[in-house]
Design a protein around this motif. Structure first.
Motif, PDB file in Angstrom:
ATOM      1  N   MET A 131       0.787  -1.270  -0.025  1.00  0.00           N
ATOM      2  CA  MET A 131       0.011   0.017  -0.109  1.00  0.00           C
ATOM      3  C   MET A 131       0.960   1.361  -0.053  1.00  0.00           C
ATOM      4  SD  MET A 131      -2.670   1.459   2.866  1.00  0.00           S
ATOM      5  CE  MET A 131      -3.183  -0.092   3.314  1.00  0.00           C
ATOM      6  N   ASN A 132       0.614   2.264  -0.821  1.00  0.00           N
ATOM      7  CA  ASN A 132       1.271   3.384  -1.063  1.00  0.00           C
ATOM      8  C   ASN A 132       0.886   4.548   0.010  1.00  0.00           C
ATOM      9  OD1 ASN A 132       2.988   2.311  -2.887  1.00  0.00           O
ATOM     10  ND2 ASN A 132       1.552   2.725  -4.465  1.00  0.00           N
ATOM     11  N   GLU A 133       1.582   5.151   0.703  1.00  0.00           N
ATOM     12  CA  GLU A 133       1.174   6.332   1.393  1.00  0.00           C
ATOM     13  C   GLU A 133       0.488   7.114   0.568  1.00  0.00           C
ATOM     14  OE1 GLU A 133       4.119   7.880   3.866  1.00  0.00           O
ATOM     15  OE2 GLU A 133       4.088   6.153   5.308  1.00  0.00           O
ATOM     16  N   LYS A 134      -0.559   7.954   0.968  1.00  0.00           N
ATOM     17  CA  LYS A 134      -1.345   8.912   0.292  1.00  0.00           C
ATOM     18  C   LYS A 134      -0.926  10.496   0.757  1.00  0.00           C
ATOM     19  CE  LYS A 134      -4.185   6.021  -2.222  1.00  0.00           C
ATOM     20  NZ  LYS A 134      -5.604   5.633  -2.631  1.00  0.00           N
ATOM     21  N   ASN A 135      -1.062  11.403   0.130  1.00  0.00           N
ATOM     22  CA  ASN A 135      -1.431  12.637   0.585  1.00  0.00           C
ATOM     23  C   ASN A 135      -2.646  13.565   0.469  1.00  0.00           C
ATOM     24  OD1 ASN A 135       1.484  12.624   1.412  1.00  0.00           O
ATOM     25  ND2 ASN A 135       2.090  13.333  -0.456  1.00  0.00           N
ATOM     26  N   ASP A 136      -3.030  14.161   1.487  1.00  0.00           N
ATOM     27  CA  ASP A 136      -4.407  14.920   1.452  1.00  0.00           C
ATOM     28  C   ASP A 136      -4.072  16.024   0.070  1.00  0.00           C
ATOM     29  OD1 ASP A 136      -3.085  16.990   2.587  1.00  0.00           O
ATOM     30  OD2 ASP A 136      -4.180  16.719   4.432  1.00  0.00           O
ATOM     31  N   LYS A 137      -5.154  16.807   0.094  1.00  0.00           N
ATOM     32  CA  LYS A 137      -5.199  17.863  -0.968  1.00  0.00           C
ATOM     33  C   LYS A 137      -4.053  18.944  -0.604  1.00  0.00           C
ATOM     34  CE  LYS A 137      -9.619  17.195  -2.610  1.00  0.00           C
ATOM     35  NZ  LYS A 137     -10.864  17.557  -2.870  1.00  0.00           N
ATOM     36  N   GLY A 138      -3.657  19.108   0.548  1.00  0.00           N
ATOM     37  CA  GLY A 138      -2.682  19.939   1.091  1.00  0.00           C
ATOM     38  C   GLY A 138      -1.499  19.515   1.115  1.00  0.00           C
ATOM     39  N   GLY A 139      -1.044  18.328   0.655  1.00  0.00           N
ATOM     40  CA  GLY A 139       0.134  17.648   0.576  1.00  0.00           C
ATOM     41  C   GLY A 139       0.661  16.897   1.771  1.00  0.00           C
ATOM     42  N   ASN A 140      -0.260  16.779   2.998  1.00  0.00           N
ATOM     43  CA  ASN A 140       0.143  16.292   3.968  1.00  0.00           C
ATOM     44  C   ASN A 140      -0.209  14.861   4.012  1.00  0.00           C
ATOM     45  OD1 ASN A 140       0.344  18.759   5.654  1.00  0.00           O
ATOM     46  ND2 ASN A 140      -1.545  18.826   5.663  1.00  0.00           N
ATOM     47  N   ARG A 141       0.573  13.766   4.451  1.00  0.00           N
ATOM     48  CA  ARG A 141       0.420  12.386   4.426  1.00  0.00           C
ATOM     49  C   ARG A 141      -0.624  12.043   5.087  1.00  0.00           C
ATOM     50  NH1 ARG A 141       1.741   8.023   7.473  1.00  0.00           N
ATOM     51  NH2 ARG A 141       2.669   9.418   9.127  1.00  0.00           N
ATOM     52  N   MET A 142      -1.540  11.381   4.514  1.00  0.00           N
ATOM     53  CA  MET A 142      -2.666  10.681   5.285  1.00  0.00           C
ATOM     54  C   MET A 142      -2.268   9.447   6.097  1.00  0.00           C
ATOM     55  SD  MET A 142      -5.506  10.734   1.961  1.00  0.00           S
ATOM     56  CE  MET A 142      -6.961  10.551   3.006  1.00  0.00           C
ATOM     57  N   GLU A 143      -3.014   9.574   7.252  1.00  0.00           N
ATOM     58  CA  GLU A 143      -2.815   8.620   8.463  1.00  0.00           C
ATOM     59  C   GLU A 143      -3.656   7.296   8.167  1.00  0.00           C
ATOM     60  OE1 GLU A 143      -0.659   8.823  11.078  1.00  0.00           O
ATOM     61  OE2 GLU A 143       0.031  10.681  10.021  1.00  0.00           O
ATOM     62  N   LEU A 144      -3.194   6.310   8.869  1.00  0.00           N
ATOM     63  CA  LEU A 144      -4.138   5.073   8.787  1.00  0.00           C
ATOM     64  C   LEU A 144      -5.044   5.049  10.042  1.00  0.00           C
ATOM     65  CD1 LEU A 144      -1.810   2.393   7.628  1.00  0.00           C
ATOM     66  CD2 LEU A 144      -3.718   3.294   6.165  1.00  0.00           C
ATOM     67  N   ARG A 145      -6.331   4.649  10.322  1.00  0.00           N
ATOM     68  CA  ARG A 145      -6.948   4.627  11.434  1.00  0.00           C
ATOM     69  C   ARG A 145      -6.413   3.406  11.968  1.00  0.00           C
ATOM     70  NH1 ARG A 145     -12.807   2.624  12.622  1.00  0.00           N
ATOM     71  NH2 ARG A 145     -13.176   3.579  14.659  1.00  0.00           N
ATOM     72  N   LYS A 146      -6.141   3.260  13.567  1.00  0.00           N
ATOM     73  CA  LYS A 146      -5.761   2.398  14.118  1.00  0.00           C
ATOM     74  C   LYS A 146      -6.765   1.621  14.626  1.00  0.00           C
ATOM     75  CE  LYS A 146      -1.561   4.444  15.743  1.00  0.00           C
ATOM     76  NZ  LYS A 146      -0.786   5.415  16.583  1.00  0.00           N
ATOM     77  N   ASN A 147      -7.093   0.081  14.419  1.00  0.00           N
ATOM     78  CA  ASN A 147      -8.019  -0.474  14.603  1.00  0.00           C
ATOM     79  C   ASN A 147      -7.586  -1.897  15.031  1.00  0.00           C
ATOM     80  OD1 ASN A 147     -10.390  -2.241  13.305  1.00  0.00           O
ATOM     81  ND2 ASN A 147     -11.178  -0.434  12.975  1.00  0.00           N
ATOM     82  N   VAL A 148      -8.531  -2.809  15.831  1.00  0.00           N
ATOM     83  CA  VAL A 148      -8.311  -4.035  16.168  1.00  0.00           C
ATOM     84  C   VAL A 148      -9.448  -4.947  15.635  1.00  0.00           C
ATOM     85  CG1 VAL A 148      -6.744  -3.663  17.992  1.00  0.00           C
ATOM     86  CG2 VAL A 148      -9.209  -3.510  18.379  1.00  0.00           C
ATOM     87  N   SER A 149      -9.416  -6.107  15.529  1.00  0.00           N
ATOM     88  CA  SER A 149     -10.353  -7.171  15.251  1.00  0.00           C
ATOM     89  C   SER A 149      -9.956  -8.430  16.006  1.00  0.00           C
ATOM     90  CB  SER A 149     -10.328  -7.439  13.698  1.00  0.00           C
ATOM     91  OG  SER A 149     -11.219  -8.269  13.245  1.00  0.00           O
ATOM     92  N   ALA A 150     -11.293  -9.038  16.531  1.00  0.00           N
ATOM     93  CA  ALA A 150     -11.274 -10.323  17.268  1.00  0.00           C
ATOM     94  C   ALA A 150     -11.852 -11.354  16.590  1.00  0.00           C
ATOM     95  CB  ALA A 150     -12.380  -9.836  18.508  1.00  0.00           C
ATOM     96  N   VAL A 151     -11.110 -12.432  16.543  1.00  0.00           N
ATOM     97  CA  VAL A 151     -11.658 -13.936  16.073  1.00  0.00           C
ATOM     98  C   VAL A 151     -12.004 -14.517  17.435  1.00  0.00           C
ATOM     99  CG1 VAL A 151     -11.129 -16.135  14.789  1.00  0.00           C
ATOM    100  CG2 VAL A 151     -10.025 -13.599  14.032  1.00  0.00           C
ATOM    101  N   VAL A 152     -13.280 -14.339  17.602  1.00  0.00           N
ATOM    102  CA  VAL A 152     -13.811 -14.887  18.982  1.00  0.00           C
ATOM    103  C   VAL A 152     -14.231 -16.212  18.719  1.00  0.00           C
ATOM    104  CG1 VAL A 152     -15.564 -14.707  20.491  1.00  0.00           C
ATOM    105  CG2 VAL A 152     -14.677 -12.750  19.584  1.00  0.00           C
ATOM    106  N   ILE A 153     -13.850 -17.229  19.557  1.00  0.00           N
ATOM    107  CA  ILE A 153     -13.744 -18.884  19.450  1.00  0.00           C
ATOM    108  C   ILE A 153     -14.725 -19.286  20.681  1.00  0.00           C
ATOM    109  CG2 ILE A 153     -12.534 -20.975  19.475  1.00  0.00           C
ATOM    110  CD1 ILE A 153     -10.041 -19.129  18.481  1.00  0.00           C
ATOM    111  N   TRP A 154     -15.459 -19.951  20.459  1.00  0.00           N
ATOM    112  CA  TRP A 154     -16.515 -20.698  21.439  1.00  0.00           C
ATOM    113  C   TRP A 154     -16.676 -22.245  20.854  1.00  0.00           C
ATOM    114  CZ3 TRP A 154     -21.574 -22.407  21.949  1.00  0.00           C
ATOM    115  CH2 TRP A 154     -21.851 -22.758  23.093  1.00  0.00           C
ATOM    116  N   LYS A 155     -16.291 -23.255  21.794  1.00  0.00           N
ATOM    117  CA  LYS A 155     -16.577 -24.463  21.606  1.00  0.00           C
ATOM    118  C   LYS A 155     -16.269 -24.983  19.990  1.00  0.00           C
ATOM    119  CE  LYS A 155     -19.420 -25.814  25.431  1.00  0.00           C
ATOM    120  NZ  LYS A 155     -20.351 -26.278  25.690  1.00  0.00           N
ATOM    121  N   GLY A 156     -15.142 -24.678  19.350  1.00  0.00           N
ATOM    122  CA  GLY A 156     -14.961 -24.765  17.941  1.00  0.00           C
ATOM    123  C   GLY A 156     -15.187 -23.906  17.000  1.00  0.00           C
TER     124      GLY A 156
END
Length: 158
Positions: free
Chosen positions: A1-26
């Motif tokens: 993935m290439n970093e992108k800049n907004d219209k003002g030329g500033n580098r766009m950030e990625l949103r920090k996120n988490v995901s859960a693989v929830v397991i119960w009885k297989g």
């Protein structure tokens, strides 16, 4: 993935996120958001100074009323993808950078109460039954990268 800049030329950030693989009885928990064709694993953004682990437990509680979950491990894979241009413009963010956690449900799944503002429905599926539920390319790529880890965690935690 290439970093992108907004219209003002500033580098766009990625949103920090988490995901859960929830397991119960297989089985693995998948969720469906309102007005979306695809299912996904429970997930959400990291708020303020919270850790990824704190964020995943908070999200499970907020979206599903899960109060007893045990984090068993973190995927070696980091899920990262760009949002469509219109969402980038709307949010000022490039996309998502998501840590994936394996979580055992340590309570009766009948205690789960879906927050209808966040989710439409849930299902418990066998690890090899997840793929048909995931419709978006980024979710299919995620599954391709972590399917073996999911299989190992399910066997380990039966």
């Amino acid at each position: 993935m290439n970093e992108k800049n907004d219209k003002g030329g500033n580098r766009m950030e990625l949103r920090k996120n988490v995901s859960a693989v929830v397991i119960w009885k297989g089985k693995v928990l998948i969720t469906k958001k309102p007005n979306r064709e695809s299912w996904q694993f429970p997930q959400g953004g990291i708020e303020g100074s919270e850790t990824e682990e704190e964020a995943i437990l908070r999200e499970l509680n907020e979206e599903l009323n899960i109060n007893k979950a045990i984090i068993k491990g973190k995927s070696k894979f980091i899920h990262q993808y760009d949002w469509p241009p219109e969402k980038q413009t709307q949010t000022g963010l490039q996309g998502i950078r998501q840590g994936i956690y394996y979580v055992n449900l340590d309570e009766d799944p009948n205690n789960i109460k879906i927050n209808l503002r966040e989710l439409e429905k849930i299902d418990w599926v066998e690890p090899n039954e997840i793929r048909p539920f995931f419709k978006f390319q980024n979710l299919l790529e995620l599954l391709d990268n972590i399917q073996e880890e999911i299989n190992q965690m399910v066997v380990k935690n039966k």
